[in-house]
Design a protein around this motif. Structure first.
Motif, short mmCIF file in Angstrom:
data_model
loop_
_atom_site.label_atom_id
_atom_site.label_comp_id
_atom_site.label_asym_id
_atom_site.label_seq_id
_atom_site.Cartn_x
_atom_site.Cartn_y
_atom_site.Cartn_z
N GLU A 1 32.93 -29.93 -47.68
CA GLU A 1 31.74 -29.58 -48.45
C GLU A 1 32.01 -28.33 -49.27
O GLU A 1 33.14 -27.84 -49.31
N GLU A 2 31.00 -27.85 -49.93
CA GLU A 2 31.17 -26.68 -50.80
C GLU A 2 31.32 -25.43 -49.94
O GLU A 2 30.79 -25.39 -48.84
N PRO A 3 32.00 -24.39 -50.38
CA PRO A 3 32.66 -24.28 -51.68
C PRO A 3 34.06 -24.88 -51.64
O PRO A 3 34.61 -25.15 -50.56
N ARG A 4 34.63 -25.07 -52.81
CA ARG A 4 36.03 -25.54 -52.94
C ARG A 4 36.91 -24.36 -53.27
O ARG A 4 36.62 -23.63 -54.22
N LEU A 5 37.96 -24.17 -52.51
CA LEU A 5 38.92 -23.12 -52.84
C LEU A 5 40.02 -23.77 -53.67
O LEU A 5 41.04 -24.21 -53.12
N SER A 6 39.77 -23.85 -54.96
CA SER A 6 40.76 -24.52 -55.83
C SER A 6 40.89 -23.75 -57.13
O SER A 6 40.04 -22.90 -57.45
N ALA A 7 41.94 -24.08 -57.88
CA ALA A 7 42.19 -23.38 -59.14
C ALA A 7 41.03 -23.61 -60.11
O ALA A 7 40.76 -22.77 -60.97
N ARG A 8 40.35 -24.74 -59.99
CA ARG A 8 39.28 -25.08 -60.95
C ARG A 8 37.90 -24.61 -60.50
O ARG A 8 36.92 -24.78 -61.20
#
Ligand code: GLY
Ligand code: MN
Ligand code: MN
Length: 346
Positions: free
Chosen positions: A288-295
């Motif tokens: 689920e949120e949050p996403r730890l990603s470059a975007r």
């Protein structure tokens, strides 16, 4: 009406309601995990289910009026409601057709509003996630005792599942991954009947569900011995993981935390072999949120529960992933994954 629903209801006008159909949000808002849906209007919260679940719903869904769908949905929905905020990410075309009616506006944004609440875990939610993590870690310790050449991936996964259920989990939070030898280069390999062999890396990614809340953790261990390359890759992933954990702070941008791990792995020459995001939120759902990603454009805040799980995957050879589950808490996250990250050679 319970506290979570009150927070949602505060945002509504008199003729508006949230219409909640996704099982995760139904559970999050009501505590009920059978089949059903919720109507949250400014001054009432209704759980609509069927005969099979009525009694259970009445016990679990604190602050809800429970209605039987057999009455007919439009008999239950108050006449003055003219807008339903739906979860547009979840609702099917069939549901849209079924719940559309002349004069009723279906508006996007229900999922987003509930998602904003789910991002920040209440202390009671953190307790359940912690318990899920502890049960899973204890089960993994049992599995580690069985890991040796000749044992199959399937036997190890089954042992894990048996142990977590025995300890009070309702089940696993996702299909357990036991990826040995060349299988470990596939980040989400399915469990196979392959037996462990000397010199294998074994990546085990596992979690369970306790009172509706998930855990998630990964360790990679070696069987018998490791090559120089295996050791180098393991050390790189560990260095990236520790640095990223250090960067998990309230106010840090998710993209920046991802960049910390990605930078270390790229500098070591393995940038292309880390093809997934660094981590994700965990709660009533495993992803689920949050996403730890470059975007990601999200920022970490106190009470978020996230994974930190860099990996390096060398197709046809082996892979390494190390994953911890942490609670964001000011400058120093609270780590819920209590198992060594030193390279174990079993
Ligand atoms: N178990 C899936 C993941 O780590 O995201
Ligand atoms: Mn995982
Ligand atoms: Mn994960």
């Amino acid at each position: 009406m319970n506290g979570r629903c009150k927070k949602l209801a505060r945002t509504l006008r008199e003729d508006e309601a949230f219409f909640v159909t996704s099982p995760a949000n139904v559970f999050y808002l009501s505590g009920f995990s059978g089949e059903g849906m919720l109507l949250i209007a400014p001054d009432e919260a209704v759980l609509i289910t069927d005969f099979r679940y009525i009694e259970d719903a009445q016990t679990r869904a604190e602050g809800f009026a429970v209605e039987d769908i057999a009455r007919g949905i439009w008999q239950i929905v108050p006449e003055h409601i003219h807008t339903f905020y739906i979860e547009e990410e979840h609702m099917t075309v069939a549901q849209l057709r079924k719940y559309g009616r002349p004069g009723l506006r279906l508006a996007d944004g229900g999922g987003k509003a509930i998602g904003a609440l789910r991002l920040f875990k209440e202390p009671g939610e953190v307790e359940k996630i912690t318990k899920a993590a502890d049960i899973a870690t204890a089960a993994f310790e049992r599995v580690i005792d069985l890991m040796k050449a000749g044992v199959s991936e399937r036997e190890l996964a089954l042992e894990f599942e048996y142990q977590v259920k025995r300890a009070g989990a309702s089940g696993v939070s996702f299909d357990t991954i036991v990826a040995s030898g060349p299988n470990s280069s596939m980040p989400h390999a399915s469990v196979s009947s392959r037996t462990l062999q000397q010199g294998d890396f074994v990546t085990m990614d596992f979690g369970c569900v306790y009172e509706g809340y998930c855990s998630d953790m990964t360790r990679t261990v070696a069987i018998g011995s490791v090559s120089g390359e295996q050791k180098r890759v393991y050390d790189t992933v560990l260095k990236a993981q520790l640095a990223a954990l250090d960067a998990v702070k309230s106010g840090a941008s998710c993209a920046a935390v991802d960049a910390v791990a990605r930078g270390i792995i790229t500098d070591a020459g393995y940038g292309d072999a880390f093809g997934h995001a660094l981590g994700h939120g965990v709660g009533v759902q495993i992803h689920e949120e949050p996403r730890l990603s470059a975007r990601s454009a999200q920022t970490l805040g106190d009470g978020m529960v996230v994974t930190v799980e860099p990996g390096i995957y060398l197709a046809g050879k082996f892979g390494v992933r190390i994953e911890d589950l942490v609670v964001v808490n000011g400058e120093k996250a609270v780590n819920l994954s209590h198992f060594t990250k030193e390279l174990l050679i079993l």
